[in-house]
Design an enzyme around this catalytic site. Structure first.
Site, mmCIF file in Angstrom:
data_model
loop_
_atom_site.group_PDB
_atom_site.id
_atom_site.type_symbol
_atom_site.label_atom_id
_atom_site.label_comp_id
_atom_site.label_asym_id
_atom_site.label_seq_id
_atom_site.Cartn_x
_atom_site.Cartn_y
_atom_site.Cartn_z
ATOM 1 N N CYS B 59 0.825 -1.214 0.000
ATOM 2 C CA CYS B 59 0.000 0.000 0.000
ATOM 3 C C CYS B 59 0.859 1.265 0.000
ATOM 4 O O CYS B 59 0.379 2.351 -0.318
ATOM 5 C CB CYS B 59 -0.970 -0.010 1.170
ATOM 6 S SG CYS B 59 -0.161 -0.299 2.724
ATOM 7 N N GLU B 127 8.175 -1.545 11.239
ATOM 8 C CA GLU B 127 6.994 -2.410 11.145
ATOM 9 C C GLU B 127 7.402 -3.737 10.492
ATOM 10 O O GLU B 127 8.250 -3.758 9.600
ATOM 11 C CB GLU B 127 5.845 -1.713 10.389
ATOM 12 C CG GLU B 127 6.187 -1.175 9.009
ATOM 13 C CD GLU B 127 5.936 -2.174 7.917
ATOM 14 O OE1 GLU B 127 5.395 -3.230 8.208
ATOM 15 O OE2 GLU B 127 6.316 -1.899 6.764
ATOM 16 N N GLN B 133 6.238 -9.093 2.862
ATOM 17 C CA GLN B 133 5.784 -8.671 1.525
ATOM 18 C C GLN B 133 6.898 -8.853 0.490
ATOM 19 O O GLN B 133 6.640 -9.274 -0.639
ATOM 20 C CB GLN B 133 5.313 -7.214 1.580
ATOM 21 C CG GLN B 133 3.991 -7.081 2.330
ATOM 22 C CD GLN B 133 3.696 -5.663 2.776
ATOM 23 O OE1 GLN B 133 4.610 -4.862 3.020
ATOM 24 N NE2 GLN B 133 2.434 -5.331 2.917
ATOM 25 N N LYS B 205 -14.526 2.175 17.460
ATOM 26 C CA LYS B 205 -13.651 1.450 16.539
ATOM 27 C C LYS B 205 -12.343 1.060 17.226
ATOM 28 O O LYS B 205 -11.842 -0.047 17.079
ATOM 29 C CB LYS B 205 -13.360 2.319 15.310
ATOM 30 C CG LYS B 205 -14.474 2.313 14.301
ATOM 31 C CD LYS B 205 -14.504 1.011 13.503
ATOM 32 C CE LYS B 205 -15.876 0.811 12.871
ATOM 33 N NZ LYS B 205 -16.358 -0.539 12.916
#
Lengths: 269, 425
Positions: B59, B127, B133, B205
């Site tokens: 992303c 991260e 990935q 949320k």
């Protein structure tokens, strides 16, 4: 020869005590791979040394302060390994391993010379009496250390300061503290019981009027009371440290009383 | 598969866009869904001059890593070719992409790849997803035959470097999101979260996210309290699974039930506090002083901060959590510096290995030529050596070998040096 093995053990305790610092404080796993094998090897050599030492002296229990000291060091190291095996934490090693090193250092380089004429030295029951009581002392110190660690971590969490990554979670330290005490209680009870039976058979009832012996029973009561309070009220944190410290102080007093007691001494007067 | 030593080195080119160079509007036009990555990679390596290739699409970035033919003419064309590929494959005008594109070659491409896989180039430094990935892209590229000798060795090295950065620095050890900070704190209190009970008071949320994190870490019971019972039941049902016990509790029984929970997450819109100091004392008493962790995400706050004074109660509001997250982020920044040093060292090592590998074919050729000459000279002198004993023949053979090696030594050293100098130039 026993001195050589003890010196090897002391050297290994020293190495482990140094290696455990980066392993615990900076979370460097590589150092853990040095600290743990070094401690295991130290325990092995320490055990060999102790066995040889007692065998050479023709008695089956530690009779002078140095021999007792070295046995206590061995028990501390075993306690550390047991905690590591169960909880995978080396944090306690920051205090315990230097303690093992120091407890072994003096006997390794200035061994005791006291001769003894105590007639019961060769019986296995006396050996059990000593080992069990020392194990109870080691368990109590372990519990006190764990309670202190709990207190430090709890303070950090309360103050919203960055937590110390090398300290185990609160629940883990609490379990170490409580389980150490639960392990120590049967040791202390059995140790005192065996001692009492031997004393009854050899010295008679007068033995139990000695202040040191009375203090030892008071220590047992304090130990039981502490476990009862901790278990039933779930005492943790500051108050748990106060309680453990108080009982530890009683234990130290009982230990120190060995030097003054008329009927219970390490060596013959 | 061809011998890596015999293959011509080729030219390493990396072209891409990321969160620093392109806005999301551009990135989303170039993003490749996982299902189309194999096709895109296949198309990439069919471009003229491209020998090996890999596409990394997340992303936050789209990057094309290619090994191209070495000819100067192709070299100057390579960027245009890759841009054309992007234009044709995504139907995005080149002019829209070009201002956001970065290009790295050779050593800098290696450095960039190492930094990306080590999460030094990520939006949130440290991260952990990015390494997975990169590995996924590599697996796909390998499956379609787009990665062979050179990129294979580069990517294997990349994974090693990324692991090294993770193990030798604390770059990924601390949490930087509110939800993961809350989980970390819970672990500091309870250790393992296996079997722990979480009470959600109100619905939001962020509180849901925190609860999901806690479930992932082993929390086994979720209690939900909401002023609207149907909303509580709906939320409880959302969390329900074979491993998680869920229960909607009525808001009226909140104070009787709250002590069942080890962790309480509050996010109501109530204008006044829901839990006061005395509630904390009451809960702790009923729990025999077993600790409770209150995560107060509501603004205005639901939990009286004085509850934190109760021994065994730990209260963190949104600001406290944010503060921990910011401190952790700053820690990561410091660790990133150590990680950069590791990456630089590893880039140097990789380049050196590559350079010595480049010199190997020439060295081998020289050694073969010298050996042929030696054998020819020995054959020519065969008649003169006929009278020698086997031991004497052996000695002559050894002597000629030693002489050849000594004569070659300066040339070989010079060759290695010149390859190294040429590459660093």
């Amino acid at each position: 020869m026993s001195l050589l093995w003890l010196r090897v053990a002391v050297f290994l305790y020293g190495a482990a005590a140094l290696a455990v610092l980066p392993a615990a404080l900076y979370e460097r796993p590589r150092w853990r791979h040095i600290a743990i094998p070094a401690t295991v090897s130290a325990v092995f050599f320490h055990f060999v040394s102790l066995a040889e030492m007692l065998n050479a002296a023709h008695h089956s229990l530690p009779v002078d302060t140095h021999e007792t000291q070295t046995l206590l060091g061995l028990l501390f190291a075993l306690a550390f390994l047991l905690v590591y095996w169960r909880y995978r934490t080396v944090s306690l090693g920051i205090v315990i391993l230097p303690l093992c090193f120091l407890l072994g250092l003096v006997p390794a380089f200035h061994p005791g010379q006291e001769a003894t004429t105590f007639p019961l030295l060769h019986t296995g029951w006396i050996f059990l009496h000593v080992v069990l009581l020392l194990a109870a002392y080691a368990a109590l110190l372990l519990s006190l250390l764990a309670s202190l660690m709990y207190l430090i971590q709890e303070r950090r969490l309360k103050q919203k300061s960055p937590t110390l990554p090398w300290l185990p979670p609160l629940e883990t330290t609490d379990q170490i503290a409580l389980k150490s005490l639960l392990f120590g209680l049967p040791c202390m009870t059995a140790g005192l019981l065996i001692g009492s039976l031997i004393a009854q058979a050899t010295v008679g009832a007068s033995y139990f009027r000695d202040p040191k012996i009375l203090l030892a029973f008071a220590m047992w009561l304090a130990y039981v009371a502490m476990i009862y309070i901790r278990r039933h009220s779930g005492l943790r944190g500051r108050r748990a440290v106060y309680l453990s410290s108080f009982v530890f102080l009683v234990v130290l007093t009982v230990w120190a009383a060995n030097q003054f007691s008329a009927v219970h001494r390490f060596t013959a007067p | 598969m061809s011998d890596p030593v015999q293959t011509k080195p080729g030219s390493l080119v990396l072209l891409g866009i990321n969160h620093n160079t392109a806005p999301i509007e551009v990135r989303e036009r170039l993003a490749i869904p996982a299902g189309r990555l194999a096709d895109a990679t296949r198309t990439l390596v069919h471009q003229p001059g491209i020998r090996e290739g890999l596409i990394l699409s997340t992303c936050n970035r789209v990057e094309l890593l290619t090994l191209q033919d070495d000819a100067e003419s192709i070299r100057s064309q390579s960027k245009a070719d890759l841009l054309r590929f992007l234009h044709e494959y995504f139907a995005v005008p080149t002019l829209d992409i070009q201002p956001h594109i970065y290009e790295f070659r050779e050593r800098e491409a290696v450095r960039h790849l190492f930094r990306v896989a080590s999460s030094l180039d990520s939006m949130v430094v440290g991260e952990p997803q990015i390494l997975g990935q990169v590995k996924e892209s590599y697996t796909i590229a390998r499956e379609v035959g787009a990665v062979s000798t050179h990129l294979e060795s580069l990517l294997q090295r990349t994974f090693t470097v990324a692991k090294k950065v993770r193990s030798e620095t604390q770059i990924g050890s601390s949490s930087v999101s509110i939800a993961s900070v809350a989980v970390d704190l819970a672990r500091k209190i309870f250790g393992s979260l296996q079997g722990k009970t979480v009470l959600l008071v109100g619905a939001g949320k962020m509180s849901e996210l925190a609860a999901r994190h806690l479930i992932q870490q082993g929390a086994s019971s979720i209690l939900v309290a909401n002023r609207t019972t149907s909303r509580a039941e709906k939320l409880a049902a959302e969390f329900s699974s074979s491993n998680v016990y869920t229960e909607a509790i009525s808001f009226d029984s909140l104070y009787e039930q709250a002590d069942r929970a080890d962790i309480v997450i509050t996010s109501t819109g109530a204008p006044q506090k829901i839990f006061g100091r005395s509630h904390g004392q009451h809960f702790l008493h009923r729990r025999r002083n077993r600790p409770m962790f209150f995560i107060d995400i509501a603004v205005p706050r639901d939990v009286d901060p004085r509850m934190n004074e109760v021994e065994g109660c730990f209260v963190y509001d949104i600001d406290d959590l944010q503060q921990v997250a910011s401190a952790n982020l700053a820690d990561r920044g410091r660790e990133a510096q150590a990680a950069e040093t590791i990456v630089s060292r590893e880039v140097d090592k990789y380049q050196q290995r590559l350079q010595s590998r480049d010199a190997v074919p020439a060295i081998k050729a020289l050694q073969q030529q010298a050996e042929q000459l030696r054998q020819a000279e020995l054959a020519r002198s065969q008649s003169k050596l006929a009278g020698l004993s086997p031991e004497q023949r052996e000695a002559v053979d050894a002597l000629t070998r030693a002489l050849t090696a000594k004569l070659l030594h300066p040339q070989l050293t010079a060759l290695r040096e010149s390859t190294r100098t040429k590459d660093s130039d």
